[in-house]
Design a protein around this motif. Structure first.
Motif, mmCIF file in Angstrom:
data_model
loop_
_atom_site.group_PDB
_atom_site.id
_atom_site.type_symbol
_atom_site.label_atom_id
_atom_site.label_comp_id
_atom_site.label_asym_id
_atom_site.label_seq_id
_atom_site.Cartn_x
_atom_site.Cartn_y
_atom_site.Cartn_z
ATOM 1 N N LEU A 1 -11.754 -27.946 33.209
ATOM 2 C CA LEU A 1 -12.705 -27.405 32.223
ATOM 3 C C LEU A 1 -12.026 -26.863 30.982
ATOM 4 C CD1 LEU A 1 -15.396 -25.152 33.935
ATOM 5 C CD2 LEU A 1 -15.779 -27.112 32.423
ATOM 6 N N ALA A 2 -10.962 -26.081 31.206
ATOM 7 C CA ALA A 2 -10.304 -25.378 30.106
ATOM 8 C C ALA A 2 -8.956 -24.863 30.596
ATOM 9 C CB ALA A 2 -11.185 -24.196 29.660
ATOM 10 N N ASP A 3 -8.175 -24.286 29.681
ATOM 11 C CA ASP A 3 -6.920 -23.629 30.064
ATOM 12 C C ASP A 3 -7.163 -22.158 30.399
ATOM 13 O OD1 ASP A 3 -5.595 -25.977 29.604
ATOM 14 O OD2 ASP A 3 -4.697 -25.355 27.698
ATOM 15 N N TYR A 4 -8.012 -21.515 29.588
ATOM 16 C CA TYR A 4 -8.245 -20.080 29.757
ATOM 17 C C TYR A 4 -9.725 -19.743 29.689
ATOM 18 C CZ TYR A 4 -3.284 -19.662 28.671
ATOM 19 O OH TYR A 4 -1.917 -19.798 28.674
ATOM 20 N N PHE A 5 -10.119 -18.801 30.543
ATOM 21 C CA PHE A 5 -11.397 -18.102 30.423
ATOM 22 C C PHE A 5 -11.062 -16.707 29.926
ATOM 23 C CE2 PHE A 5 -14.666 -19.902 33.702
ATOM 24 C CZ PHE A 5 -14.786 -21.041 32.944
ATOM 25 N N ILE A 6 -11.841 -16.216 28.990
ATOM 26 C CA ILE A 6 -11.713 -14.828 28.585
ATOM 27 C C ILE A 6 -13.072 -14.193 28.808
ATOM 28 C CG2 ILE A 6 -11.199 -13.248 26.700
ATOM 29 C CD1 ILE A 6 -9.305 -15.378 25.679
ATOM 30 N N ILE A 7 -13.075 -13.096 29.541
ATOM 31 C CA ILE A 7 -14.321 -12.439 29.922
ATOM 32 C C ILE A 7 -14.280 -11.007 29.396
ATOM 33 C CG2 ILE A 7 -15.828 -11.807 31.857
ATOM 34 C CD1 ILE A 7 -14.184 -13.931 33.513
ATOM 35 N N ALA A 8 -15.384 -10.580 28.793
ATOM 36 C CA ALA A 8 -15.452 -9.208 28.287
ATOM 37 C C ALA A 8 -16.901 -8.745 28.324
ATOM 38 C CB ALA A 8 -14.912 -9.138 26.861
ATOM 39 N N SER A 9 -17.098 -7.448 28.169
ATOM 40 C CA SER A 9 -18.459 -6.912 28.121
ATOM 41 C C SER A 9 -18.644 -6.033 26.909
ATOM 42 C CB SER A 9 -18.796 -6.049 29.338
ATOM 43 O OG SER A 9 -18.084 -6.400 30.462
ATOM 44 N N GLY A 10 -19.922 -5.939 26.527
ATOM 45 C CA GLY A 10 -20.348 -4.984 25.511
ATOM 46 C C GLY A 10 -21.344 -4.038 26.143
ATOM 47 N N GLN B 1 -29.066 -15.321 21.351
ATOM 48 C CA GLN B 1 -30.279 -14.529 21.062
ATOM 49 C C GLN B 1 -30.537 -13.439 22.094
ATOM 50 O OE1 GLN B 1 -31.626 -14.560 18.144
ATOM 51 N NE2 GLN B 1 -30.325 -16.297 17.600
ATOM 52 N N THR B 2 -30.465 -13.816 23.374
ATOM 53 C CA THR B 2 -30.751 -12.823 24.415
ATOM 54 C C THR B 2 -29.579 -11.876 24.610
ATOM 55 O OG1 THR B 2 -30.004 -14.406 26.055
ATOM 56 C CG2 THR B 2 -32.364 -14.285 25.684
ATOM 57 N N ALA B 3 -28.363 -12.374 24.388
ATOM 58 C CA ALA B 3 -27.131 -11.559 24.407
ATOM 59 C C ALA B 3 -26.868 -10.838 25.730
ATOM 60 C CB ALA B 3 -27.125 -10.559 23.244
ATOM 61 N N ASN B 4 -27.376 -11.384 26.856
ATOM 62 C CA ASN B 4 -26.933 -10.786 28.119
ATOM 63 C C ASN B 4 -25.742 -11.556 28.698
ATOM 64 O OD1 ASN B 4 -28.658 -12.874 28.795
ATOM 65 N ND2 ASN B 4 -30.261 -11.503 29.545
ATOM 66 N N TRP B 5 -25.578 -12.799 28.303
ATOM 67 C CA TRP B 5 -24.358 -13.568 28.607
ATOM 68 C C TRP B 5 -24.225 -14.600 27.499
ATOM 69 C CZ3 TRP B 5 -23.586 -16.947 33.639
ATOM 70 C CH2 TRP B 5 -22.361 -17.624 33.551
ATOM 71 N N ILE B 6 -23.237 -14.409 26.642
ATOM 72 C CA ILE B 6 -22.990 -15.392 25.578
ATOM 73 C C ILE B 6 -21.725 -16.159 25.934
ATOM 74 C CG2 ILE B 6 -22.621 -15.791 23.115
ATOM 75 C CD1 ILE B 6 -24.004 -13.138 22.538
ATOM 76 N N LEU B 7 -21.833 -17.465 25.895
ATOM 77 C CA LEU B 7 -20.701 -18.335 26.181
ATOM 78 C C LEU B 7 -20.273 -19.005 24.880
ATOM 79 C CD1 LEU B 7 -20.317 -20.789 29.089
ATOM 80 C CD2 LEU B 7 -20.025 -21.629 26.778
ATOM 81 N N LEU B 8 -19.002 -18.888 24.560
ATOM 82 C CA LEU B 8 -18.416 -19.558 23.393
ATOM 83 C C LEU B 8 -17.425 -20.589 23.913
ATOM 84 C CD1 LEU B 8 -17.661 -16.207 21.720
ATOM 85 C CD2 LEU B 8 -18.940 -17.936 20.496
ATOM 86 N N ASP B 9 -17.655 -21.835 23.593
ATOM 87 C CA ASP B 9 -16.800 -22.912 24.085
ATOM 88 C C ASP B 9 -15.921 -23.426 22.957
ATOM 89 O OD1 ASP B 9 -15.628 -25.185 25.082
ATOM 90 O OD2 ASP B 9 -17.489 -26.105 25.774
ATOM 91 N N TYR B 10 -14.604 -23.207 23.099
ATOM 92 C CA TYR B 10 -13.638 -23.703 22.115
ATOM 93 C C TYR B 10 -12.800 -24.834 22.696
ATOM 94 C CZ TYR B 10 -14.924 -19.610 19.468
ATOM 95 O OH TYR B 10 -15.646 -18.680 18.776
ATOM 96 N N GLY B 11 -13.320 -25.500 23.707
ATOM 97 C CA GLY B 11 -12.560 -26.580 24.329
ATOM 98 C C GLY B 11 -11.637 -26.037 25.399
ATOM 99 N N ASP B 12 -10.384 -25.769 25.043
ATOM 100 C CA ASP B 12 -9.409 -25.296 26.029
ATOM 101 C C ASP B 12 -9.525 -23.800 26.324
ATOM 102 O OD1 ASP B 12 -8.423 -27.786 26.468
ATOM 103 O OD2 ASP B 12 -6.743 -27.594 25.079
ATOM 104 N N VAL B 13 -10.314 -23.110 25.514
ATOM 105 C CA VAL B 13 -10.546 -21.678 25.733
ATOM 106 C C VAL B 13 -12.051 -21.447 25.749
ATOM 107 C CG1 VAL B 13 -10.236 -19.357 24.788
ATOM 108 C CG2 VAL B 13 -8.373 -21.018 24.617
ATOM 109 N N ILE B 14 -12.528 -20.788 26.806
ATOM 110 C CA ILE B 14 -13.948 -20.471 26.899
ATOM 111 C C ILE B 14 -14.086 -18.958 26.994
ATOM 112 C CG2 ILE B 14 -16.074 -20.746 28.247
ATOM 113 C CD1 ILE B 14 -14.990 -23.523 29.078
ATOM 114 N N VAL B 15 -14.889 -18.393 26.110
ATOM 115 C CA VAL B 15 -15.063 -16.945 26.047
ATOM 116 C C VAL B 15 -16.454 -16.602 26.574
ATOM 117 C CG1 VAL B 15 -15.067 -14.922 24.527
ATOM 118 C CG2 VAL B 15 -13.542 -16.851 24.015
ATOM 119 N N HIS B 16 -16.501 -15.660 27.502
ATOM 120 C CA HIS B 16 -17.763 -15.183 28.061
ATOM 121 C C HIS B 16 -17.917 -13.713 27.685
ATOM 122 C CE1 HIS B 16 -18.013 -18.627 30.904
ATOM 123 N NE2 HIS B 16 -16.703 -18.512 30.937
ATOM 124 N N VAL B 17 -18.996 -13.365 26.990
ATOM 125 C CA VAL B 17 -19.246 -11.958 26.682
ATOM 126 C C VAL B 17 -20.582 -11.568 27.318
ATOM 127 C CG1 VAL B 17 -19.431 -10.201 24.886
ATOM 128 C CG2 VAL B 17 -17.988 -12.204 24.493
#
Length: 121
Positions: A36-45, A76-92
């Motif tokens: 899927l990717a090289d890295y997942f980055i997970i964070a919360s607000g 829009q809902t902002a309870n789980w936003i996924l940003l897909d950059y190919g090799d890096v996927i960011v979950h906020v």
């Protein structure tokens, strides 16, 4: 895309999240366990506005570095936003959904890393 580039992207994303005071930023190296990717980055607000501000900052910094998102979901809902950059996927997440989905447990076969370890690799 190359490991060095994805590592640099992961660093930029981490720093962008940190700059906007994200809660509990986790880097998971999933290269060995997923194509899927090289890295997942997970964070919360702590609330919807902060979750969106975190995402905006990550996207701005990575786009500026020449890596626009391939896909953004859940803004829009902002309870789980996924940003897909190919090799890096960011979950906020907001805190409730982060606990509920518990991606760290799902991806426990990956290697959880600190920013320092990422920089040393």
């Amino acid at each position: 895309m190359g490991h060095l580039i994805s590592k640099e992207m992961a660093k930029i994303a981490y720093e962008a999240l940190d700059e906007k005071k994200a809660v509990d930023i986790t880097i998971i190296d999933i290269q060995e366990v997923s194509v899927l990717a090289d890295y997942f980055i997970i964070a919360s607000g702590t609330n919807k506005n902060q979750v969106q501000a975190l995402v905006d900052n990550v996207d701005e910094k990575l786009t500026k570095a020449g890596h626009p998102a391939k896909q953004v979901e859940g803004y829009q809902t902002a309870n789980w936003i996924l940003l897909d950059y190919g090799d890096v996927i960011v979950h906020v997440f907001d805190s409730e959904n982060r606990l509920f989905y518990d991606l760290e447990r799902i991806w426990r076969d990956g290697k959880t890393m600190t920013l320092e370890e990422l920089e040393r690799e």
